[in-house]
Structures are given as C-alpha cells and as structure tokens.
Design an enzyme around this catalytic site. Structure first.
Site, short mmCIF file in Angstrom:
data_model
loop_
_atom_site.label_atom_id
_atom_site.label_comp_id
_atom_site.label_asym_id
_atom_site.label_seq_id
_atom_site.Cartn_x
_atom_site.Cartn_y
_atom_site.Cartn_z
N VAL A 1 10.41 72.47 61.50
CA VAL A 1 11.00 72.94 60.23
C VAL A 1 9.98 73.79 59.46
O VAL A 1 10.32 74.86 58.95
CB VAL A 1 11.46 71.75 59.35
CG1 VAL A 1 12.01 72.26 58.03
CG2 VAL A 1 12.52 70.92 60.07
N ASP B 1 -1.47 71.98 58.23
CA ASP B 1 -1.09 70.82 59.05
C ASP B 1 -2.37 70.02 59.31
O ASP B 1 -3.48 70.53 59.17
CB ASP B 1 -0.48 71.28 60.38
CG ASP B 1 0.39 70.21 61.05
OD1 ASP B 1 1.63 70.34 61.02
OD2 ASP B 1 -0.19 69.22 61.59
N ASN C 1 6.59 58.02 56.77
CA ASN C 1 6.63 59.26 56.00
C ASN C 1 6.21 59.07 54.55
O ASN C 1 5.68 59.99 53.93
CB ASN C 1 8.02 59.90 56.11
CG ASN C 1 8.22 60.54 57.49
OD1 ASN C 1 7.27 60.64 58.26
ND2 ASN C 1 9.42 60.99 57.78
N VAL D 1 11.14 68.17 51.94
CA VAL D 1 12.09 68.27 53.05
C VAL D 1 12.06 67.00 53.92
O VAL D 1 13.03 66.63 54.56
CB VAL D 1 11.77 69.51 53.92
CG1 VAL D 1 12.77 69.67 55.07
CG2 VAL D 1 11.76 70.78 53.07
N ARG E 1 26.41 73.05 56.90
CA ARG E 1 27.08 72.44 58.07
C ARG E 1 28.57 72.32 57.81
O ARG E 1 29.40 72.63 58.68
CB ARG E 1 26.47 71.06 58.35
CG ARG E 1 25.08 71.17 58.95
CD ARG E 1 24.43 69.82 59.17
NE ARG E 1 23.19 69.99 59.93
CZ ARG E 1 22.15 69.18 59.87
NH1 ARG E 1 22.19 68.10 59.09
NH2 ARG E 1 21.08 69.41 60.59
N HIS F 1 21.07 62.27 51.09
CA HIS F 1 21.06 62.87 52.43
C HIS F 1 21.05 61.74 53.46
O HIS F 1 20.08 61.51 54.17
CB HIS F 1 19.81 63.74 52.57
CG HIS F 1 19.75 64.51 53.85
ND1 HIS F 1 20.75 65.33 54.29
CD2 HIS F 1 18.77 64.60 54.78
CE1 HIS F 1 20.39 65.88 55.44
NE2 HIS F 1 19.20 65.45 55.76
O1 TXD Z 1 17.67 68.14 55.35
C1 TXD Z 1 16.52 67.78 55.45
N1 TXD Z 1 15.84 67.43 54.38
C2 TXD Z 1 15.88 67.73 56.77
C3 TXD Z 1 14.70 66.89 56.91
C4 TXD Z 1 16.30 68.53 57.84
C5 TXD Z 1 15.59 68.55 59.02
C6 TXD Z 1 14.38 67.78 59.22
N2 TXD Z 1 14.11 66.85 58.19
C7 TXD Z 1 12.85 66.10 58.20
O2 TXD Z 1 11.76 67.01 58.09
C8 TXD Z 1 12.55 65.33 59.46
O3 TXD Z 1 13.26 64.13 59.49
C9 TXD Z 1 11.07 65.13 59.32
O4 TXD Z 1 10.80 64.05 58.45
C10 TXD Z 1 10.59 66.42 58.66
C11 TXD Z 1 9.92 67.41 59.62
O5 TXD Z 1 10.74 67.67 60.71
P1 TXD Z 1 10.21 68.57 61.93
O6 TXD Z 1 11.32 68.68 62.89
O7 TXD Z 1 9.54 69.78 61.41
O8 TXD Z 1 9.10 67.59 62.54
P2 TXD Z 1 7.82 67.99 63.44
O9 TXD Z 1 8.14 69.19 64.27
O10 TXD Z 1 7.38 66.73 64.08
O11 TXD Z 1 6.73 68.47 62.38
C12 TXD Z 1 6.09 67.62 61.50
C13 TXD Z 1 4.70 68.15 61.29
C14 TXD Z 1 3.80 68.06 62.55
O12 TXD Z 1 3.27 69.33 62.87
C15 TXD Z 1 2.69 67.09 62.10
O13 TXD Z 1 1.43 67.39 62.70
C16 TXD Z 1 2.68 67.33 60.60
O14 TXD Z 1 4.05 67.41 60.26
N3 TXD Z 1 2.01 66.29 59.84
C17 TXD Z 1 1.23 66.57 58.78
N4 TXD Z 1 0.88 67.73 58.21
C18 TXD Z 1 0.05 67.68 57.15
N5 TXD Z 1 -0.43 66.52 56.64
C19 TXD Z 1 -0.09 65.33 57.17
N6 TXD Z 1 -0.57 64.20 56.65
C20 TXD Z 1 0.77 65.32 58.31
N7 TXD Z 1 1.29 64.34 59.09
C21 TXD Z 1 2.06 64.94 60.03
#
Ligand code: TXD
Length: 310
Positions: free
Chosen positions: A14, A34, A96, A119, A152, A176
């Site tokens: 995302v 990240d 989270n 998000v 959607r 949500h």
């Molecule tokens: O409608 C909505 N709000 C949503 C929410 C729609 C789609 C996805 N939604 C949620 O967003 C989903 O349930 C997840 O909780 C988040 C992120 O989803 P995404 O698909 O982007 O997950 P990824 O690809 O696993 O990416 C998460 C990133 C990953 O690169 C980790 O290394 C990073 O978060 N991460 C961090 N970054 C910075 N700081 C910290 N502490 C950290 N921990 C993990």
C-alpha cells in the site's frame, strides 16, 4: 514556490503504491520510510528513474531515518502487518498497535503541523490510537477506509448496471469492518438513487459483497491484502488536503456526538482540507441505516476498549 511534502510510512504494497500515485500526479515530493534497510531507498530510486519516462518533476526519496521526514505537510501511515486468509482485520490489533504507536512517537515531533492519514488495520482503532499518542488536534488525524469501501461499492454497482463508473457515486459509512454500512439511498447513478435502478434483493447481495470486498481479495491473493484501490483512495484524501479542496469524502473522523458517536472515531462524510477534517457532514439516514451505523460504531468502541487492556 516550494513543493509540498508527504511522508509515507511503510514501503510495502500500500505504501509504495501510494507513493507512486502521489509523485506521478505531481501532488508533492514524497519521503518513503520503512524499518527494512535499503528497501524504501531501492523502491524510491526505481520510481525516480521512472520519472524520465512518465514525465513527473516531483521527487521521491527513501529512508530509514525519521529526521528526513521533517516538515511534512501530510503523513500517511501504512506500516504494519496485513491480513492472511481467514484472518479478520481485528486479528491485527496488538501487533499493529505497537507499530503505529511507535511510529507516531517518532514522526510527529519532526512534523508537528502535518495532517496524519492512517491506513493500517484495524483502521478505526489505529486512527484513534494515532490521535491519542500524537496529542494533536483530532481534526488533523484521520483514517482511510470509506473512500475505498465506497469505491468497491461503486465498482459493483457499475458492473451490475453495466453503466459507466464515472456516473456512479456510492457511499459506505461506519467502521472499516464486517459491519460497515453501504448506504443505497445516497448511492446514485447520475443522481438517481440505486434503489430505483436495482432490485432490493440485488442491492442486498451487492452490499454483502462490498462488506466482504477486502476478504474476497485476500482469499485470491493468499499472501497479502488489496493495495491498488487502497492506494488510490489514500491519494484522493492526500490530494483533498494538499489542495485544500473541501472535497466531501467518507473518512474515519473524530466525532463529538455526530451520528450518536462521542469521543472516538468512525467513518462519516467530511470535508477535507489543509486543516484535515474541516467539517463533519451530518446527513439524514433512514432508520435501518441509522441502526446499522450505531452497531458498526459500537463494534469500533468494543475494539478500542480491548486495546486499553493490551
Ligand atoms: O482500507 C484500509 N485502511 C486498508 C488497510 C486497505 C488495505 C490495507 N490495509 C492495511 O494496511 C493492512 O491491513 C495493513 O495493516 C496495512 C499495510 O498493508 P500492506 O499490504 O502495505 O502491507 P505490507 O506490504 O506488509 O507493508 C507493510 C510495511 C512493510 O514494508 C514493513 O516493513 C513496514 O510496513 N513496517 C514498518 N515501517 C516502518 N516502521 C515500522 N515500525 C514498521 N513495521 C513494519
């Protein structure tokens, strides 16, 4: 005039897709941050090189250091774990919460005037937590969900009627989660409510598919959750804030009695601009939708209460 600055926290599916949409639309320069070393830098460099072909002048940089996020106009928080098949959004709560809480503590001091768009799921609770941890005006902490859920809904309505999606305006309110509230009375095709165009039975089926919209994609992907439409939805909110457009979008906003919700967050229509939520729009709902919104809000509250036990 210097360009606006948006920080996207979490360079996963995302986060990276949101960053791409923002720079390609030339809305702002983007800092992608990240915890994983090198990954945001690599994705940012890759996107920067696409500028030669796509033709955008905005810049994107990747980092692992919060000092680089200083002076952001908008902060988008996508960091956290995503759902796997069979998991509900609520299953992500504890992990989270600690990720989002830690990020807020590190990032807000560098950009005390930013609008924060959350998000990470479970969305309404994470937005509430982000606000509590930030200590800033709740109008400046908002969550993205309603724009996606409504998108959607609009997609399924357009498919049902075989009409142009450009003519469809759809509205989904509430939290949500599984109890989100699609509102057929305010979902229209060129101004005509869908209740006049689609049978009650089919509307119910479309509403159910909308409520399960995220899970349907999780089940297909098997290793993660949706990100193209979520990234588009966040970008629409970022754009409304940066352009101070007062666009009315369904967002997760802090409520003080509106819709019977007091002192926590839920999805309602709101006008967005530079100060975040500039106005909550209270619309008249029929009794059924009013009750459904109450139920959805109480689900959010139950999860917030669980959080304080963690
Ligand atoms: O409608 C909505 N709000 C949503 C929410 C729609 C789609 C996805 N939604 C949620 O967003 C989903 O349930 C997840 O909780 C988040 C992120 O989803 P995404 O698909 O982007 O997950 P990824 O690809 O696993 O990416 C998460 C990133 C990953 O690169 C980790 O290394 C990073 O978060 N991460 C961090 N970054 C910075 N700081 C910290 N502490 C950290 N921990 C993990």
């Amino acid at each position: 005039m210097s360009r606006k600055k948006v920080t996207v926290v979490g360079a996963g599916f995302v986060g990276a897709t949101t960053a791409q949409r923002i720079v390609e639309k030339q809305l702002a320069d983007v800092v992608l941050i990240d915890v994983v070393e090198g990954m945001p830098q690599g994705k940012a460099l890759d996107m920067m090189q696409s500028a030669a072909v796509e033709g955008f002048d905005t810049e994107i940089t990747g980092t692992n250091n919060y000092a680089d996020t200083a002076g952001s106009d908008v902060i988008v928080i996508t960091a956290g774990i995503a759902r796997k098949p069979g998991m509900s959004r609520d299953d992500l709560l504890t992990t989270n919460a600690s990720i989002v809480g830690g990020i807020i503590e590190q990032i807000v001091p560098h950009s005390p005037n930013a609008v924060v768009i959350v998000v990470t799921n479970p969305l309404d609770v994470m937005t509430y937590l982000a606000w509590k941890k930030s200590g800033i005006d709740p109008k400046r902490v908002i969550g993205m969900a309603g724009v996606l859920d409504s998108a959607r809904y609009a997609c399924f309505i357009a498919q049902e009627l075989n009409c142009s999606i450009k003519d469809v305006r759809a509205m989904v309110l509430g939290g949500h989660g599984d109890s989100m509230v699609p509102v057929p009375d305010y979902s229209t095709v060129n101004g005509v409510p869908i209740t006049q165009l689609i049978s009650a039975e089919r509307i119910e089926a479309i509403n159910t598919r909308t409520r399960n919209g995220g899970a349907e994609i999780v089940a297909l992907l098997k290793t993660g959750s949706a990100y193209y439409a979520p990234a588009s939805s966040v970008t629409a909110m970022v754009e409304a804030v940066l352009l101070n457009s007062n666009r009315i979008l369904p967002v997760c906003a802090y409520l003080t009695g509106e819709y019977g919700v007091d002192d926590f967050y839920c999805g309602v229509p709101a006008a967005l601009g530079t100060t975040g939520v500039q106005k909550i729009i209270e619309i008249k709902l029929n009794d059924e939708d009013k009750q459904a919104l109450q139920r959805s809000a109480s689900d959010v509250l139950a999860l917030i209460n669980k959080l304080s036990l963690v």
